[in-house]
Write a protein that holds these residues in place. Sequence first.
Motif, short mmCIF file in Angstrom:
data_model
loop_
_atom_site.label_atom_id
_atom_site.label_comp_id
_atom_site.label_asym_id
_atom_site.label_seq_id
_atom_site.Cartn_x
_atom_site.Cartn_y
_atom_site.Cartn_z
N LEU A 72 29.02 -6.39 -35.86
CA LEU A 72 29.85 -5.39 -36.53
C LEU A 72 30.95 -4.89 -35.60
O LEU A 72 31.92 -4.30 -36.04
CB LEU A 72 28.99 -4.21 -36.99
N SER A 79 36.55 -2.67 -34.43
CA SER A 79 35.58 -3.36 -35.27
C SER A 79 36.29 -4.19 -36.34
O SER A 79 37.18 -3.71 -37.02
CB SER A 79 34.66 -2.35 -35.94
N PRO A 80 35.86 -5.44 -36.50
CA PRO A 80 36.40 -6.26 -37.57
C PRO A 80 35.75 -5.96 -38.92
O PRO A 80 36.17 -6.46 -39.95
CB PRO A 80 36.08 -7.70 -37.11
N ALA A 81 34.71 -5.11 -38.91
CA ALA A 81 33.97 -4.80 -40.14
C ALA A 81 34.76 -3.84 -41.03
O ALA A 81 35.52 -3.02 -40.56
CB ALA A 81 32.61 -4.18 -39.79
N SER A 82 34.53 -3.95 -42.31
CA SER A 82 35.16 -3.07 -43.28
C SER A 82 34.59 -1.67 -43.14
O SER A 82 33.40 -1.48 -42.88
CB SER A 82 34.84 -3.60 -44.69
N PRO A 83 35.42 -0.63 -43.30
CA PRO A 83 34.91 0.74 -43.23
C PRO A 83 33.88 1.04 -44.32
O PRO A 83 33.06 1.93 -44.18
CB PRO A 83 36.15 1.62 -43.44
N ALA A 84 33.90 0.27 -45.39
CA ALA A 84 32.94 0.47 -46.48
C ALA A 84 31.57 0.00 -46.01
O ALA A 84 30.56 0.41 -46.46
CB ALA A 84 33.36 -0.32 -47.70
#
Length: 84
Positions: A72, A79-84
């Motif tokens: 994550l 972070s490459p992860a979506s905030p959702a």
Amino acid sequence: MMMADVEEVTVVVAHNERATLRVGDVFLKVDSDQARIDVEVEAMRLAPVPTPEVLWRKPPVLAIAAVPGKALGRLGEPSPASPA
């Protein structure tokens, strides 16, 4: 994993009580307090989320596998992860 297959050893964190090393897909936690390792292993056993597999324990070392999946984020990087 064969030691000949290891390209590098990474120090993940280190201080005067504990050092965590990554060797390939294995994390080695070296801790001066065996009780702390025991608590960590029990917490991983009880956690309702994916946790690393304990590969072996030989005090003062705990060897755990890397958790499969996509990271994550990485410390110090966005972070490459979506905030959702």
